[in-house]
Scaffold this active site. Structure first.
Site, PDB file in Angstrom:
ATOM      1  N   GLU A   1      22.201  39.737  39.514  1.00 34.93           N
ATOM      2  CA  GLU A   1      22.470  39.480  38.087  1.00 34.93           C
ATOM      3  C   GLU A   1      23.193  38.168  37.892  1.00 34.93           C
ATOM      4  O   GLU A   1      23.930  37.738  38.779  1.00 34.93           O
ATOM      5  CB  GLU A   1      23.402  40.572  37.535  1.00 34.93           C
TER       6      GLU A   1
ATOM      7  N   LYS B   1      26.125  35.918  37.076  1.00 33.97           N
ATOM      8  CA  LYS B   1      27.570  36.106  36.994  1.00 33.97           C
ATOM      9  C   LYS B   1      28.048  35.154  35.893  1.00 33.97           C
ATOM     10  O   LYS B   1      28.185  33.955  36.093  1.00 33.97           O
ATOM     11  CB  LYS B   1      28.271  35.779  38.314  1.00 33.97           C
TER      12      LYS B   1
ATOM     13  N   ARG C   1      39.954  42.427  31.723  1.00 32.33           N
ATOM     14  CA  ARG C   1      39.934  42.618  33.181  1.00 32.33           C
ATOM     15  C   ARG C   1      41.231  43.240  33.675  1.00 32.33           C
ATOM     16  O   ARG C   1      41.259  44.032  34.581  1.00 32.33           O
ATOM     17  CB  ARG C   1      39.692  41.235  33.795  1.00 32.33           C
TER      18      ARG C   1
ATOM     19  N   PHE D   1      26.638  44.981  31.549  1.00 28.59           N
ATOM     20  CA  PHE D   1      26.136  45.253  32.892  1.00 28.59           C
ATOM     21  C   PHE D   1      26.428  46.652  33.413  1.00 28.59           C
ATOM     22  O   PHE D   1      25.990  47.000  34.494  1.00 28.59           O
ATOM     23  CB  PHE D   1      26.592  44.186  33.900  1.00 28.59           C
TER      24      PHE D   1
ATOM     25  N   LYS E   1      29.761  38.980  45.114  1.00 30.37           N
ATOM     26  CA  LYS E   1      29.584  37.792  44.270  1.00 30.37           C
ATOM     27  C   LYS E   1      29.194  36.617  45.150  1.00 30.37           C
ATOM     28  O   LYS E   1      29.697  36.451  46.255  1.00 30.37           O
ATOM     29  CB  LYS E   1      30.819  37.490  43.434  1.00 30.37           C
TER      30      LYS E   1
HETATM   31  P1  ATP Z   1      36.319  35.944  39.637  1.00 28.19           P
HETATM   32  O1  ATP Z   1      37.684  35.396  39.890  1.00 28.19           O
HETATM   33  O2  ATP Z   1      35.263  35.430  40.575  1.00 28.19           O
HETATM   34  O3  ATP Z   1      35.909  35.919  38.197  1.00 28.19           O
HETATM   35  P2  ATP Z   1      37.277  38.647  39.660  1.00 28.19           P
HETATM   36  O4  ATP Z   1      38.334  38.831  40.695  1.00 28.19           O
HETATM   37  O5  ATP Z   1      37.684  38.574  38.233  1.00 28.19           O
HETATM   38  O6  ATP Z   1      36.349  37.438  40.050  1.00 28.19           O
HETATM   39  P3  ATP Z   1      35.155  40.086  40.836  1.00 28.19           P
HETATM   40  O7  ATP Z   1      34.800  41.508  40.806  1.00 28.19           O
HETATM   41  O8  ATP Z   1      35.478  39.518  42.135  1.00 28.19           O
HETATM   42  O9  ATP Z   1      36.286  39.855  39.760  1.00 28.19           O
HETATM   43  O10 ATP Z   1      33.962  39.258  40.232  1.00 28.19           O
HETATM   44  C1  ATP Z   1      33.268  39.814  39.181  1.00 28.19           C
HETATM   45  C2  ATP Z   1      33.744  39.259  37.857  1.00 28.19           C
HETATM   46  O11 ATP Z   1      32.693  38.498  37.312  1.00 28.19           O
HETATM   47  C3  ATP Z   1      33.983  40.381  36.901  1.00 28.19           C
HETATM   48  O12 ATP Z   1      35.358  40.710  36.818  1.00 28.19           O
HETATM   49  C4  ATP Z   1      33.403  39.906  35.594  1.00 28.19           C
HETATM   50  O13 ATP Z   1      34.407  39.375  34.762  1.00 28.19           O
HETATM   51  C5  ATP Z   1      32.491  38.769  35.957  1.00 28.19           C
HETATM   52  N1  ATP Z   1      31.063  39.018  35.758  1.00 28.19           N
HETATM   53  C6  ATP Z   1      30.211  38.159  35.168  1.00 28.19           C
HETATM   54  N2  ATP Z   1      28.963  38.632  35.181  1.00 28.19           N
HETATM   55  C7  ATP Z   1      28.998  39.833  35.792  1.00 28.19           C
HETATM   56  C8  ATP Z   1      28.013  40.806  36.119  1.00 28.19           C
HETATM   57  N3  ATP Z   1      26.736  40.632  35.822  1.00 28.19           N
HETATM   58  N4  ATP Z   1      28.440  41.928  36.749  1.00 28.19           N
HETATM   59  C9  ATP Z   1      29.735  42.118  37.046  1.00 28.19           C
HETATM   60  N5  ATP Z   1      30.691  41.234  36.781  1.00 28.19           N
HETATM   61  C10 ATP Z   1      30.345  40.090  36.158  1.00 28.19           C
END
Ligand code: ATP
Length: 605
Positions: free
Chosen positions: A264, A266, A286, A356, A439
């Site tokens: 998907e 991101k 978040r 999502f 990711k």
């Molecule tokens: P990052 O700092 O890379 O944004 P994170 O620590 O906030 O990551 P992770 O679970 O590692 O969180 O990365 C997923 C993040 O990406 C999610 O918290 C969300 O905000 C974002 N995101 C964007 N698109 C998607 C998607 N299709 N599915 C899930 N998460 C997504």
């Protein structure tokens, strides 16, 4: 209603301040919880967390700043405000100052007043009375509220013992908020009410599904472990988000998710957990803050496009250019948050929502269902539109297709892709960073394939052009097993002038006189801070360092993981300190980097 003396809580918090060993902390909390009537365990848990209720309830802050507190202490202890301030300077903080003042008052007491003190002891403060007064302080608003807040605070301090006064002042200052981690509280709950360590994951799962540790504790203490096992999400109460691991090799990614998965976009926006009960909508960030008021436009879209009465869904809110339709990065969306006039901001920074996941629907807990089932049901309840739709995705089992989709995602303004497992066990792992989601982000043109999020634990005074300001920050990763913060690097570059100008003000509320008990460090910064602020950092590569404590001993006995040439990228106000990159993740990133260095040359023809 059953109650307990505040003394028990204040004494425990006092002892906790001096110890750093997790087992001792847990033992002290177990004693406290055992002495707590089950009906008020929720309040005790909140007070230990340093809050009156979970933050996401979005209720008012206490609104008693340092100045008002000084005033209240001066009133309660009958000394001048200057004396209070001086004593705070001498002792290091207001909590210790009030403790000292109350001790002096006690020892000064003559026979007659001593009698009064003894009398007082028989009507000592209770947890509930203190809690209710604190609630009153927090909820008093409008004209004259400042005076009332001071009077209520002074009253509380007047009625309390030296240790209780210290606890109350620290609580009001917000100093207790990072004192004891949720992980430590859950350990203690497992021992006290769950029958032992085996119940710890069960309690954690419940907390992940309902981010209210006070409520989870109360259900556990009053209804037992069985009730905790069957806990379901509740509309209005946020679920702790599922998180992704990171990798940058499409082949390896596919192996990890079991051969095939959804790939998907991101999106680079703000994560939104959307709760809907008929026409009542809540949006959580978040880090589980209630951000509904920032997105009235999203609320309307949910009402118009989600065809379900009771539902919890997740997606990313992204701002875009209305002329071209092009998606814009997270930083642009942050402008919207700073605007006071939300109706103007909606026009200036319009948003799209890319959904999502589906976590709950009309009484059914979907977190236990595999992703394809969740997605299919989500598709059924959404009436898609241009700006309210499902995240772009494909199902694939080939690295080539994955890579192609990744490039397409980036060209359309995404940060990269998320690859998600779709096998029968691919459930929604609330509150967990796991391999069911991976990711794969675009390279930041550096050997370090990805940025990391680190917590500020101290700061260094600047030199030369930066004289009189801070010149660098001491940054730490989160060690989730030990529930502590371990230092990784000192960051001095990457800051713009305005970032440096803002630093003193930003750090001020968190400065402390010595190292925070949850920080593990050998490097001594000029000032220590509470581990609260999270920043995104990148560097040239990960290295081993004898002065940093991150994952010390895991790779090499006397060295921790560090970052060479670290650079500040941006603040991450959307992350709590416990959401920072973990020491374990840094170990994985380091091992992967080693593999790259040692394997690549030998695979050359
Ligand atoms: P990052 O700092 O890379 O944004 P994170 O620590 O906030 O990551 P992770 O679970 O590692 O969180 O990365 C997923 C993040 O990406 C999610 O918290 C969300 O905000 C974002 N995101 C964007 N698109 C998607 C998607 N299709 N599915 C899930 N998460 C997504």
């Amino acid at each position: 209603m059953v109650d307990m003396p505040l003394r028990l809580l204040a004494e425990t918090m006092d002892k906790l301040e001096l110890i750093t060993a997790r087992t001792q902390m847990v033992a002290l909390l177990v004693n406290l919880f055992k002495a707590t009537p089950p009906d008020i365990i929720d309040k005790v848990v909140y007070l230990v967390q340093g809050v009156l209720w979970p933050d996401w309830r979005g209720m008012p802050e206490l609104g008693v700043g340092e100045k008002l507190l000084v005033k209240a202490i001066s009133l309660a202890c009958n000394v001048s405000e200057r004396e209070v301030e001086q004593l705070a300077k001498q002792t290091g903080d207001l909590g210790k100052a009030v403790e000292k003042l109350k001790q002096q008052l006690q020892s000064k007491a003559t026979g007659a007043t001593l009698f009064a003190f003894t009398q007082k002891a028989s009507t000592e403060l209770t947890v509930l009375s203190a809690y209710n007064t604190l609630v009153k302080i927090a909820t008093t608003q409008g004209e004259g509220s400042k005076d009332l807040k001071i009077r209520l605070t002074a009253g509380l301090i007047r009625d309390s013992s030296p240790k209780e006064a210290k606890f109350i002042v620290r609580f009001i200052e917000g100093k207790l908020r990072v004192g004891i981690g949720d992980a430590t509280i859950m350990d203690a709950l497992a021992t006290t009410f769950g029958g032992g360590a085996f119940s710890r994951p069960i309690i954690e799962r419940a907390y992940n599904l309902r981010a209210d540790l006070g409520e989870v504790a109360k259900i556990l203490a009053t209804q037992g472990l069985e009730a905790i096992k069957t806990i379901k999400p509740e509309v209005g109460v946020p679920i702790r988000p599922m998180l992704a691991e990171r990798l940058s090799d499409p082949r390896e990614i596919l192996v990890k998710v079991g051969g095939e998965g959804f790939v998907e976009y991101k999106y680079d926006g703000e994560r939104a957990q959307i709760h809907k009960k008929n026409n009542n909508i809540w949006i959580y960030s978040r880090r589980l803050e209630n951000i509904t008021h920032q997105y009235p436009d999203v609320v309307q879209k949910v009402i118009d496009h989600v065809k379900a009465d009771e539902v919890i869904i997740e997606g990313e809110i992204v701002t875009y250019d209305p002329e071209t339709g092009e998606l814009k990065p997270f930083q642009e969306l942050m402008h919207r948050k700073r605007k006071h006039d939300i109706h103007l901001a909606i026009k200036e920074y319009p948003v799209k929502v890319f959904l999502f996941d589906l976590l709950y629907l009309n009484g059914k807990d979907y977190t236990v269902e595999p992703l394809p089932e969740r997605r299919a049901t989500l598709e059924k309840i959404i009436e898609k539109s241009d700006d309210f739709t499902i995240a772009e995705y494909v199902k694939t089992n080939t690295p080539e297709e994955l890579e192609k989709f990744f490039l397409k995602a980036i060209s359309e303004g995404a940060e990269g892709v998320m690859i998600k497992a779709i096998h029968k066990d691919a459930v929604y792992q609330a509150g967990t960073r796991g391999w069911l989601w991976i990711k794969y982000k675009r390279d930041y043109k550096s050997e370090m394939a990805d940025t990391v999020d680190l917590v500020v634990v101290g700061a260094f005074h600047g030199k030369g052009r930066r004289g009189g300001k801070y010149g660098a920050l001491l940054m730490a990763a989160y060690n989730e097993e030990k529930d502590v913060f371990e230092t990784v690097c000192k960051v001095g570059s990457g800051f713009k002038d305005e970032d440096l100008d803002r630093l003193p003000e930003l750090l001020k509320p968190y400065i402390r006189d010595r190292k925070h008990p949850r920080v593990v460090a050998e490097m001594e910064p000029d000032v220590w801070t509470d581990p609260v602020l999270v920043a995104e950092v990148i560097g040239a590569e990960l290295t081993l360092s004898p002065i940093h404590t991150c994952a010390r001993g895991v790779i090499k006995s006397d060295a921790g993981i560090s970052i060479r040439f670290p650079r500040f990228i941006r603040w991450r106000p959307d992350k709590r300190p416990e959401d920072a990159t973990t020491s374990r993740e840094l170990v994985e990133m380091y091992s992967r980097q080693l593999k790259k260095i040692t394997i690549e040359p030998t695979t050359e023809p």
